[in-house]
Scaffold this motif. Structure first.
Motif, PDB file in Angstrom:
ATOM      1  N   TYR A 280       0.888  -1.296  -0.031  1.00 10.55           N
ATOM      2  CA  TYR A 280       0.095  -0.162   0.069  1.00 10.55           C
ATOM      3  C   TYR A 280       0.982   1.294   0.028  1.00 10.55           C
ATOM      4  O   TYR A 280       1.720   1.293   0.888  1.00 10.55           O
ATOM      5  CB  TYR A 280      -0.850   0.064   1.111  1.00 10.55           C
ATOM      6  CG  TYR A 280      -1.624  -1.202   1.419  1.00 10.55           C
ATOM      7  CD1 TYR A 280      -3.059  -1.377   0.772  1.00 10.55           C
ATOM      8  CD2 TYR A 280      -1.501  -2.068   2.498  1.00 10.55           C
ATOM      9  CE1 TYR A 280      -3.604  -2.466   0.764  1.00 10.55           C
ATOM     10  CE2 TYR A 280      -2.160  -3.263   2.545  1.00 10.55           C
ATOM     11  CZ  TYR A 280      -3.274  -3.631   1.710  1.00 10.55           C
ATOM     12  OH  TYR A 280      -4.345  -4.467   1.966  1.00 10.55           O
ATOM     13  N   LEU A 281       0.504   2.138  -0.944  1.00  9.64           N
ATOM     14  CA  LEU A 281       1.569   3.656  -0.733  1.00  9.64           C
ATOM     15  C   LEU A 281       1.191   4.125   0.347  1.00  9.64           C
ATOM     16  O   LEU A 281       2.270   4.698   0.810  1.00  9.64           O
ATOM     17  CB  LEU A 281       0.880   4.438  -2.098  1.00  9.64           C
ATOM     18  CG  LEU A 281       1.687   5.631  -2.441  1.00  9.64           C
ATOM     19  CD1 LEU A 281       3.183   5.371  -2.779  1.00  9.64           C
ATOM     20  CD2 LEU A 281       1.055   6.449  -3.650  1.00  9.64           C
ATOM     21  N   ASN A 282       0.079   4.063   1.044  1.00  5.73           N
ATOM     22  CA  ASN A 282       0.007   4.989   2.310  1.00  5.73           C
ATOM     23  C   ASN A 282      -0.818   4.069   3.212  1.00  5.73           C
ATOM     24  O   ASN A 282      -1.337   2.847   2.816  1.00  5.73           O
ATOM     25  CB  ASN A 282      -0.686   6.254   1.995  1.00  5.73           C
ATOM     26  CG  ASN A 282      -1.815   6.274   1.262  1.00  5.73           C
ATOM     27  OD1 ASN A 282      -2.946   5.749   1.797  1.00  5.73           O
ATOM     28  ND2 ASN A 282      -1.900   6.778   0.063  1.00  5.73           N
ATOM     29  N   ARG A 283      -1.315   4.640   4.392  1.00  2.02           N
ATOM     30  CA  ARG A 283      -1.840   3.808   5.386  1.00  2.02           C
ATOM     31  C   ARG A 283      -3.463   4.351   5.293  1.00  2.02           C
ATOM     32  O   ARG A 283      -4.271   4.126   6.327  1.00  2.02           O
ATOM     33  CB  ARG A 283      -1.552   3.791   6.629  1.00  2.02           C
ATOM     34  CG  ARG A 283      -0.132   3.181   7.001  1.00  2.02           C
ATOM     35  CD  ARG A 283       0.489   3.229   8.099  1.00  2.02           C
ATOM     36  NE  ARG A 283       2.035   2.614   8.101  1.00  2.02           N
ATOM     37  CZ  ARG A 283       2.112   1.254   8.539  1.00  2.02           C
ATOM     38  NH1 ARG A 283       1.175   0.779   9.004  1.00  2.02           N
ATOM     39  NH2 ARG A 283       3.223   0.712   8.691  1.00  2.02           N
ATOM     40  N   GLY A 284      -3.756   5.029   4.534  1.00  3.03           N
ATOM     41  CA  GLY A 284      -5.349   5.601   4.175  1.00  3.03           C
ATOM     42  C   GLY A 284      -5.750   6.645   5.489  1.00  3.03           C
ATOM     43  O   GLY A 284      -6.611   6.683   5.744  1.00  3.03           O
ATOM     44  N   GLU A 285      -4.651   7.315   5.801  1.00  2.90           N
ATOM     45  CA  GLU A 285      -4.836   8.311   6.992  1.00  2.90           C
ATOM     46  C   GLU A 285      -5.852   9.442   6.584  1.00  2.90           C
ATOM     47  O   GLU A 285      -6.232   9.991   7.610  1.00  2.90           O
ATOM     48  CB  GLU A 285      -3.479   8.739   7.313  1.00  2.90           C
ATOM     49  CG  GLU A 285      -2.701   9.025   6.667  1.00  2.90           C
ATOM     50  CD  GLU A 285      -1.683   8.198   5.922  1.00  2.90           C
ATOM     51  OE1 GLU A 285      -2.024   7.799   4.913  1.00  2.90           O
ATOM     52  OE2 GLU A 285      -0.564   7.777   6.547  1.00  2.90           O
ATOM     53  N   GLY A 286      -5.853   9.656   5.332  1.00  2.00           N
ATOM     54  CA  GLY A 286      -6.934  10.931   4.931  1.00  2.00           C
ATOM     55  C   GLY A 286      -8.236  10.586   5.025  1.00  2.00           C
ATOM     56  O   GLY A 286      -8.921  11.590   4.963  1.00  2.00           O
ATOM     57  N   TYR A 287      -8.704   9.580   5.365  1.00  4.90           N
ATOM     58  CA  TYR A 287     -10.067   9.244   5.419  1.00  4.90           C
ATOM     59  C   TYR A 287     -10.567   8.096   5.797  1.00  4.90           C
ATOM     60  O   TYR A 287     -10.352   7.124   5.536  1.00  4.90           O
ATOM     61  CB  TYR A 287     -10.912   9.192   3.505  1.00  4.90           C
ATOM     62  CG  TYR A 287     -12.195   9.008   3.865  1.00  4.90           C
ATOM     63  CD1 TYR A 287     -13.128  10.117   4.259  1.00  4.90           C
ATOM     64  CD2 TYR A 287     -12.831   7.676   3.477  1.00  4.90           C
ATOM     65  CE1 TYR A 287     -14.558   9.908   4.042  1.00  4.90           C
ATOM     66  CE2 TYR A 287     -14.274   7.590   3.477  1.00  4.90           C
ATOM     67  CZ  TYR A 287     -15.017   8.748   3.709  1.00  4.90           C
ATOM     68  OH  TYR A 287     -16.458   8.365   4.074  1.00  4.90           O
TER      69      TYR A 287
END
Ligand SMILES: [Zn+2]
Length: 246
Positions: A70-77
């Motif tokens: 995963y490029l990021n941990r989905g922290e934005g939403y």
């Protein structure tokens, strides 16, 4: 230029089924290592599951090793919580999905909604992917409504070039966001629908009822194209290795 998706009405149904079966991939790798190392890269937790969960199940059932990167941990939403809290919630959801798929979760360290594609981040991502030493990589199709999806596609394609085109490279589609996608091959996922659904529904904070039915519409359409009930469609990078998939 001919469009391979155009239907020729003079082509009979049986002829179309024959053509479709020629596009379906055979069950086992025809050459190379018996156990393949596979990476499925996605912009956010949930993207690889949305586009590839059925194929991942087919692959891990055959004994192949799959890492979901995963490029990021989905922290934005995740419904209004703080960034740290969201990252924790969505990391746990990704790990639950990976348990269902018998895959391993890995994270590339970028931030949700703020994907950076520059020289330093190309280098960093290429190092992460090289450490996995994959035989096959699936990533998102580059033409997409979400910048993070486009970013993971560009980062993966660049890492493939940096590797000397070492691994087979395939692109996948996700409901609502992917645009202008035409598969070059299909994986029959008709028999693994329940586990594919469970992996997608592990992402509770993303309200899968809103997007999962749209993904099923896509896999039903891909099923019609390939002569099965449901299929996931992939576009093979024509300059990359070919590895026969399920
Ligand atoms: Zn996404």
């Amino acid at each position: 230029m001919t469009d391979p998706t155009d239907c020729n009405c003079s082509v009979s149904l049986s002829r179309r089924r024959l053509l479709a079966s020629a596009l379906a991939w055979p069950l086992l790798a025809e050459s190379g290592p018996a156990v393949l190392k596979i990476v499925v890269a996605g912009g956010h937790p949930g993207d690889p599951e949305c586009g590839c969960a059925g194929t991942i199940v087919r692959l891990t059932d055959l004994g192949h090793q799959v890492a979901i990167l995963y490029l990021n941990r989905g922290e934005g939403y995740c419904g209004g919580a703080s960034l740290d809290r969201c990252a924790a919630i969505r990391t746990a959801e990704a790990q639950s999905a990976c348990r269902i798929l018998k895959a391993r979760a890995a994270f590339a360290g970028q931030v949700d909604g703020r994907a950076i594609v520059d020289a330093a981040h190309y280098e960093a991502f290429a190092r992460v992917l090289a450490a996995e030493n994959p035989d096959v990589v699936f990533t998102q199709w580059p033409i997409d409504r979400h910048p993070d999806h486009g970013a993971i596609s560009l980062l993966t394609t660049n890492a493939w070039l940096k590797s000397g085109r070492k691994f087979a490279l395939y692109y996948y589609e996700v409901a609502e966001d992917t645009m202008m996608f035409t598969p070059t091959g299909y994986v029959d996922i008709s028999g693994v629908e329940s586990r594919r659904r469970a992996a997608c529904y592990a992402h509770v904070s993303q309200q899968p009822d809103k997007w999962y039915p749209k993904q099923v519409e896509i896999t039903c359409r891909r099923g019609v194209e390939s002569g099965v009930a449901q299929a996931e469609g992939f576009a093979h990078h024509p300059e990359s290795r070919r590895v026969a998939l399920p």
